[in-house]
Design an enzyme around this catalytic site. Structure first.
Site, PDB file in Angstrom:
ATOM      1  CG  ASP A 141      29.551  -0.435  43.766  1.00 59.11           C
ATOM      2  OD1 ASP A 141      29.639  -0.890  42.518  1.00 59.11           O
ATOM      3  OD2 ASP A 141      30.115   0.310  44.318  1.00 59.11           O
TER       4      ASP A 141
ATOM      5  CD  GLU B 149      27.950 -15.481  50.233  1.00 58.63           C
ATOM      6  OE1 GLU B 149      27.844 -16.493  49.684  1.00 58.63           O
ATOM      7  OE2 GLU B 149      26.754 -14.972  50.530  1.00 58.63           O
TER       8      GLU B 149
ATOM      9  CD  GLU C  52      35.010  -0.864  44.141  1.00 58.67           C
ATOM     10  OE1 GLU C  52      34.566  -1.321  42.921  1.00 58.67           O
ATOM     11  OE2 GLU C  52      34.797  -0.076  44.732  1.00 58.67           O
TER      12      GLU C  52
ATOM     13  CD  GLU D 247      29.851   6.430  42.462  1.00 53.31           C
ATOM     14  OE1 GLU D 247      30.922   6.462  41.674  1.00 53.31           O
ATOM     15  OE2 GLU D 247      29.614   5.573  43.446  1.00 53.31           O
TER      16      GLU D 247
HETATM   17  O1  GCW Z   1      32.267   0.574  42.472  1.00 49.60           O
HETATM   18  C1  GCW Z   1      32.221   1.795  42.550  1.00 49.60           C
HETATM   19  C2  GCW Z   1      33.496   2.068  42.635  1.00 49.60           C
HETATM   20  C3  GCW Z   1      33.912   3.511  41.819  1.00 49.60           C
HETATM   21  C4  GCW Z   1      33.533   3.467  40.728  1.00 49.60           C
HETATM   22  C5  GCW Z   1      31.910   3.235  40.633  1.00 49.60           C
HETATM   23  C6  GCW Z   1      31.154   3.274  39.311  1.00 49.60           C
HETATM   24  C7  GCW Z   1      34.182   4.155  38.534  1.00 49.60           C
HETATM   25  O2  GCW Z   1      34.072   2.339  43.880  1.00 49.60           O
HETATM   26  O3  GCW Z   1      35.299   3.562  42.070  1.00 49.60           O
HETATM   27  O4  GCW Z   1      33.654   4.601  39.580  1.00 49.60           O
HETATM   28  O5  GCW Z   1      31.661   2.102  41.280  1.00 49.60           O
HETATM   29  O6  GCW Z   1      30.849   2.218  38.894  1.00 49.60           O
HETATM   30  O7  GCW Z   1      31.069   4.296  38.525  1.00 49.60           O
END
Ligand code: GCW
Length: 678
Positions: free
Chosen positions: A364, A510, A392, A285
């Protein structure tokens, strides 16, 4: 604020009498700070639960509690545990035994941290109304590293934080409130945590200087943590050497760069002798990393590992590496494949003080994903699993979503590595491959909100993570029961209601959000609330490919991205096969028409309608269940959860309607129940 260290007052009765008999006197002979912290915790707990002072001299009838390290010189501990008993106790474990002969309950450990864990264990037994007259247990943590990752920034913001601002920093200064940090350390250590990385893995300009300019401030926090058996880690910027202008490159094979890191490591250890090491997000990222110099992750990680090795430090290198500049038309690039594709070829190339930190799933932290296929694939590499306690993608601590059942399911997943039984839990505890380092890490969900986690019930995830990391054999029910007793007291009716709410909550969440493993369908950036196409045309590689005919991502070998082949043996087969793929992950692996019939007997579209109607109803049911607790628990606790559950019930309806309407219009297929779809 006191969370699971609230020590609610216990009801009168036989057990109460038993506790008062044993706990009136306590014998501790060591001045060591961690043992003293254990003593303070004990006295606080006993005073609050039993309303008695635990005095230093044995009571007239001679009953007492004693604790200390095996060689710490406490005569009672030494009398009750012989050498064999001591040998069964690992570096952080403890033994606890009731001796009727000595009229003493003794907690003995190899280390001061073990004493602390043991003392809290005894407090927990008392807090959950367990008999303490026949104790004889040896308890060792299953996972060596039990770690929390903070995503706190120096300006006081918390990336993906849902509990206010940071209590570690604000306005680019370290906080002066060491009391709160001490209470945090108490909470963490009593949940079994022994490592904390205090800053965000996205390391910005000023945080890059935590290993230099701000080192004295970092050291003050490390001092607090040390008392509670917690080692401090820092997230570092891979481009650190350039940042300070001392070196013109961050190339891991450059001699100057290597020297720079060695010097930094030496400086850190002069002020923090038990410094844990570095956490690194590199080439991920848009973060800097070794790719810029044509080097790989092993080159990068090993360079840092060499710098830390002389001091016993470790490098925790994250595997969250993928192409975040994708085009939705490109059906071959698959974000789910990325971690495996990057790291599998490097297996065996990392130094043995490097640990790869692997997110539990390939995407994620969605409410439902398969387990990362890297587990089982890396045979010669230390690894820890990364969970996200911060919600999140699971309601951001406005919805209740008790995640322990999800984590349990992941830990139990059989990777089939080595052609046998190889559940994830045996990979991350190091037992399958005999790793030097291993364990469990998770992204923290705490902030400066008075109750730490925003949603009071989200405390259960924080506590639960620590407990599960300590012992993955504990059930989600047991962990919930412990947390409830320690937080709300021992009223069985109250416990029943809260436990049900917690245990149902993941399934409920869910059911009204993204269906059948497809994920996402959220608003971009902040990730809260429904938006079916929110990420559908973005660069992040997070698509569901819904059109008027069908939905899902084809990750099969024959016609898709081939991701299914990253699994071993029958797992690969099962996911690849449309017939065998489990319903809950169907759309993760297959693109199917809305009329496809699931194992449940329902079509995909009817499943979507049904789960969303039911989910919203069940969310309303959570609020109704909680309302039954009015007057039975402290009003302050009652109201804050009620307010959140009310919000959740309303928001679940919004989810229901957005999702149902979208798919009704796309598919043109009526709900067989003829319910209202907008
Ligand atoms: O889950 C995602 C998040 C980011 C995060 C990234 C990661 C810290 O949206 O905010 O950054 O993963 O795990 O590096």
């Amino acid at each position: 604020y006191d969370a699971w260290l609230s020590y609610p007052k216990l009801p009168q009765g036989n057990l109460y009498t038993q506790y008062v008999k044993w706990c009136g006197a306590v014998s501790v002979t060591e001045e060591q700070e961690t043992v003293q912290a254990a003593l303070r915790e004990w006295q606080r707990g006993i005073a609050s639960m039993l309303d008695i002072e635990a005095g230093a001299s044995p009571a007239a009838d001679g009953f007492s509690v004693a604790f200390g390290t095996f060689n710490g010189g406490n005569p009672r501990v030494e009398a009750i545990f012989d050498e064999a008993a001591g040998r069964a106790v690992g570096p952080e474990g403890f033994a606890i035994r009731t001796s009727l002969t000595h009229k003493c309950i003794a907690v003995g450990a190899a280390s001061p941290a073990g004493v602390l864990y043991g003392v809290f264990h005894l407090l927990r037994l008392i807090g959950s109304l367990k008999d303490i007259e026949h104790l004889d247990e040896t308890v060792n943590p299953v996972n060596a590293l039990r770690m929390i990752n903070h995503w706190d920034n120096f300006d006081g913001s918390v990336e993906r934080g849902y509990s206010g601002r940071s209590f570690l920093y604000g306005n680019n200064r370290f906080t002066d409130d060491l009391n709160r940090i001490t209470d945090y350390a108490r909470l963490m250590s009593t949940a079994g945590i022994n490592a904390i990385a205090i800053n965000n893995v996205n390391v910005h300009a000023l945080e890059t200087l935590f290993i230099s300019t701000y080192l004295p401030d970092v050291a003050r926090i490390a001092d607090v943590f040390r008392t509670y058996g917690i080692r401090l880690f820092l997230s570092v910027n891979f481009a650190g050497p350039m940042h300070e202008g001392e070196v013109g490159t961050a190339d891991p094979l450059d001699a100057g760069v290597r020297e720079w890191w060695k010097t930094k490591a030496a400086e850190i250890y002069t002020v923090i002798p038990d410094f844990g090491g570095f956490v690194v997000k590199a080439d991920s990222e848009n973060r800097p990393g070794p790719f810029t110099y044509g080097r790989d992750h092993a080159d990068g990680a090993n360079m840092l590992a060499e710098a830390l090795e002389p001091f016993g430090g470790i490098v925790i290198w994250r595997c969250f590496v993928y192409n975040c500049k994708q085009d939705w038309r490109d059906r071959k690039t698959d974000r789910a494949r990325a971690a495996y594709d990057h790291f599998k070829p490097l297996d065996g190339k990392f130094h043995d003080n490097v640990i790869l930190q692997i997110k539990n799933g390939p995407m994620d932290f969605q409410v439902r994903e398969p387990v990362s296929p890297l587990f089982g694939a890396l045979e010669q590499t230390n690894q820890v699993i990364e969970f996200q306690i911060a919600q999140e993608y699971t309601g951001q601590q406005r919805h209740v979503c008790y995640l322990v059942p999800q984590w349990k399911e992941i830990m139990e997943f059989d990777t089939l590595a080595q052609g046998g039984t190889a559940p994830v839990k045996h990979i991350v505890d190091g037992s399958l491959w005999g790793n030097r380092y291993s364990g469990v890490a998770a992204v923290s969900n705490v902030g400066n909100d008075r109750n730490w986690t925003g949603h009071l019930l989200a405390q259960a995830n924080l506590y639960g993570f620590g407990r599960l990391a300590w012992n993955p054999e504990l059930s989600a029910e047991e962990i919930a029961a412990e947390w409830i007793a320690l937080t709300f007291g021992t009223d069985a009716a109250v416990a029943g209601v809260i436990s049900r709410i917690l245990l149902d909550s993941w399934e409920i969440y869910e059911s009204y959000t993204a269906p059948l493993g497809v994920g996402w369908m959220i608003n971009p950036e902040h990730h809260y609330g429904p938006n079916v196409d929110g990420y559908e045309y973005s660069q992040w590689g997070t698509y569901h490919y819904a059109d008027h005919q069908g939905i899902g991502v084809d990750r099969t070998v024959a016609t898709g991205t081939g991701y299914s082949a990253q699994y071993m043996g029958s797992n690969a087969q099962r996911y690849d096969s449309l017939e065998e793929c489990p319903d809950e992950l169907l759309l993760f692996f297959h693109h199917v028409p809305y009329t496809h019939v699931l194992h449940s007997g329902k079509t995909v579209i009817q499943h979507i309608y049904d789960t969303h109607f039911e989910g919203a109803e069940r969310a309303a049911g959570l609020l109704a269940a909680w309302s039954g607790l009015k007057g039975r628990i402290a009003e302050g606790l009652y109201v804050q959860v009620e307010e959140r559950l009310r919000g959740q019930a309303a928001h679940a309806k919004e989810w229901r309607d957005q999702i149902n309407t979208y798919f009704y219009r796309k598919s043109g297929i009526e709900d067989s129940g003829a319910r209202k779809i907008y």
